[in-house]
Design an enzyme around this catalytic site. Sequence first.
Site, mmCIF file in Angstrom:
data_model
loop_
_atom_site.group_PDB
_atom_site.id
_atom_site.type_symbol
_atom_site.label_atom_id
_atom_site.label_comp_id
_atom_site.label_asym_id
_atom_site.label_seq_id
_atom_site.Cartn_x
_atom_site.Cartn_y
_atom_site.Cartn_z
ATOM 1 N N SER A 73 0.807 -1.269 -0.121
ATOM 2 C CA SER A 73 -0.124 -0.126 0.025
ATOM 3 C C SER A 73 0.833 1.253 0.037
ATOM 4 C CB SER A 73 -1.052 -0.030 1.216
ATOM 5 O OG SER A 73 -1.425 1.238 1.470
ATOM 6 N N TYR A 111 -1.179 -0.388 10.303
ATOM 7 C CA TYR A 111 -1.189 -0.920 9.129
ATOM 8 C C TYR A 111 -0.106 -0.453 8.166
ATOM 9 C CZ TYR A 111 -3.549 -1.038 4.600
ATOM 10 O OH TYR A 111 -3.840 -1.158 3.242
HETATM 11 N N1 NAP Z 1 -8.873 -0.765 -0.849
HETATM 12 C C1 NAP Z 1 -7.725 0.075 -0.552
HETATM 13 O O1 NAP Z 1 -7.928 1.381 -0.545
HETATM 14 C C2 NAP Z 1 -6.448 -0.498 -0.408
HETATM 15 C C3 NAP Z 1 -5.279 0.210 -0.677
HETATM 16 C C4 NAP Z 1 -4.009 -0.296 -0.401
HETATM 17 C C5 NAP Z 1 -4.027 -1.663 -0.167
HETATM 18 N N2 NAP Z 1 -4.952 -2.442 -0.096
HETATM 19 C C6 NAP Z 1 -4.557 -3.644 0.098
HETATM 20 O O2 NAP Z 1 -5.190 -4.618 -0.562
HETATM 21 C C7 NAP Z 1 -5.595 -6.095 -0.322
HETATM 22 C C8 NAP Z 1 -6.996 -6.420 -0.465
HETATM 23 O O3 NAP Z 1 -7.728 -5.325 0.017
HETATM 24 P P1 NAP Z 1 -9.025 -4.958 -0.255
HETATM 25 O O4 NAP Z 1 -9.330 -3.493 -0.414
HETATM 26 O O5 NAP Z 1 -9.587 -5.786 -1.566
HETATM 27 O O6 NAP Z 1 -10.023 -5.349 0.906
HETATM 28 P P2 NAP Z 1 -11.370 -6.246 0.871
HETATM 29 O O7 NAP Z 1 -12.268 -5.673 -0.215
HETATM 30 O O8 NAP Z 1 -11.896 -5.983 2.455
HETATM 31 O O9 NAP Z 1 -10.983 -7.570 0.750
HETATM 32 C C9 NAP Z 1 -10.109 -8.324 1.692
HETATM 33 C C10 NAP Z 1 -9.982 -9.930 1.416
HETATM 34 O O10 NAP Z 1 -9.177 -10.243 2.120
HETATM 35 C C11 NAP Z 1 -9.940 -11.466 2.869
HETATM 36 N N3 NAP Z 1 -9.409 -11.895 4.208
HETATM 37 C C12 NAP Z 1 -9.584 -10.827 5.105
HETATM 38 N N4 NAP Z 1 -9.325 -11.541 6.236
HETATM 39 C C13 NAP Z 1 -8.859 -12.678 6.077
HETATM 40 C C14 NAP Z 1 -8.202 -13.727 6.684
HETATM 41 N N5 NAP Z 1 -8.249 -13.739 8.116
HETATM 42 N N6 NAP Z 1 -8.028 -14.883 6.369
HETATM 43 C C15 NAP Z 1 -8.256 -15.060 4.723
HETATM 44 N N7 NAP Z 1 -8.791 -14.218 4.007
HETATM 45 C C16 NAP Z 1 -8.910 -12.826 4.485
HETATM 46 C C17 NAP Z 1 -11.321 -11.161 2.631
HETATM 47 O O11 NAP Z 1 -12.073 -12.329 2.571
HETATM 48 P P3 NAP Z 1 -13.119 -13.090 3.696
HETATM 49 O O12 NAP Z 1 -13.653 -11.946 4.713
HETATM 50 O O13 NAP Z 1 -13.884 -13.836 2.908
HETATM 51 O O14 NAP Z 1 -11.883 -13.829 4.478
HETATM 52 C C18 NAP Z 1 -11.512 -10.587 1.426
HETATM 53 O O15 NAP Z 1 -11.427 -11.346 0.297
HETATM 54 C C19 NAP Z 1 -5.159 -5.696 1.282
HETATM 55 O O16 NAP Z 1 -3.812 -6.335 1.368
HETATM 56 C C20 NAP Z 1 -5.125 -4.226 1.410
HETATM 57 O O17 NAP Z 1 -4.231 -3.775 2.532
HETATM 58 C C21 NAP Z 1 -6.067 -1.833 -0.242
#
Ligand code: NAP
Length: 273
Positions: free
Chosen positions: A145, A158
């Site tokens: 990120s 984070y």
């Molecule tokens: N969205 C942003 O603004 C942003 C910015 C920078 C970086 N990121 C990074 O991008 C990545 C994906 O984030 P996202 O934005 O797509 O978030 P999201 O929509 O909340 O999705 C998170 C995913 O991770 C899974 N997950 C969460 N806890 C878990 C666990 N204990 N075991 C296995 N799977 C788990 C969730 O599935 P389940 O709940 O089904 O387990 C879901 O599929 C993360 O690493 C995040 O830090 C996001």
Amino acid sequence: MTQTHTHTHGAALVTGASAGIGATYADRLAKRGHDLILVARDAARLEELATRLRAETGVNVEVFRADLTDPADLTGLEDRLAQDSTIDLVVNNAGAALFGGFLEHGPEQIENLIRLNVVAVTRLANAAAKAFNARSRGTLINVGSVVGLLPEYRSVVYGATKAFVLYLTQGLNEEIGGAGVTFQVVLPGATRTEIWERSGRDPSTLDPDRTMDVDELVDAALAGLDKGELVTIPSLPDPADWDAFQATRLKMAPNLSKAHPAVRYGVRVPVDT
Ligand SMILES: NC(=O)c1ccc[n+]([C@@H]2O[C@H](COP(=O)([O-])OP(=O)(O)OC[C@H]3O[C@@H](n4cnc5c(N)ncnc54)[C@H](OP(=O)(O)O)[C@@H]3O)[C@@H](O)[C@H]2O)c1
């Protein structure tokens, strides 16, 4: 004439594939012809995505339910990476955020976040790197990120986990990269996914001019992979800015470990000879 079924792509394993960035990677990778192994806790959502992707693309899609903070589940996934030689792409994407100030966080919240964003990511990277290195073939994508570059953003735990992911990937590339094994770290800025609600922030408070749609984010990340980028920052207009940042860091390198402290600390008075 016998027809041999050849796969130009191996299978891709995507963690956090039930939503957001991971679900979008799954969609794009299926469309590129990869068979898929979808990992997350919510098996019903994974099955729903798997059914759609099988119907739309014809690739094989397997659902692997795992809570990556659970030691037994994590070991099961490591075993799969060690044993399944069809896997040649891993997207280490599952992650969570933690909003609010450091003084508001409790021990359990901190530990769970580090287990998911750091421990699971590192152990899966290790299992994937061993398998890829042995076969001289494979690609590991880690999702970091931009917060990992911005202590000023005040998302301390984070951000620290994401700084770890950047360092991890750069270090792995130095140590193991090349000879068929590819590493990429993707640094998204704010992206429209469920992560905001999940971590207690109202997504309507996001600045629409600074928040990317998940489709554009993942398409840019994959374009960066195709270009051979080690670090992909989809929002950053001028990649020379990143290169200058790295050059500044490396300029310090020869001076970061010396026999004596710098003169300004006054520890050792230079002796005139
Ligand atoms: N969205 C942003 O603004 C942003 C910015 C920078 C970086 N990121 C990074 O991008 C990545 C994906 O984030 P996202 O934005 O797509 O978030 P999201 O929509 O909340 O999705 C998170 C995913 O991770 C899974 N997950 C969460 N806890 C878990 C666990 N204990 N075991 C296995 N799977 C788990 C969730 O599935 P389940 O709940 O089904 O387990 C879901 O599929 C993360 O690493 C995040 O830090 C996001």
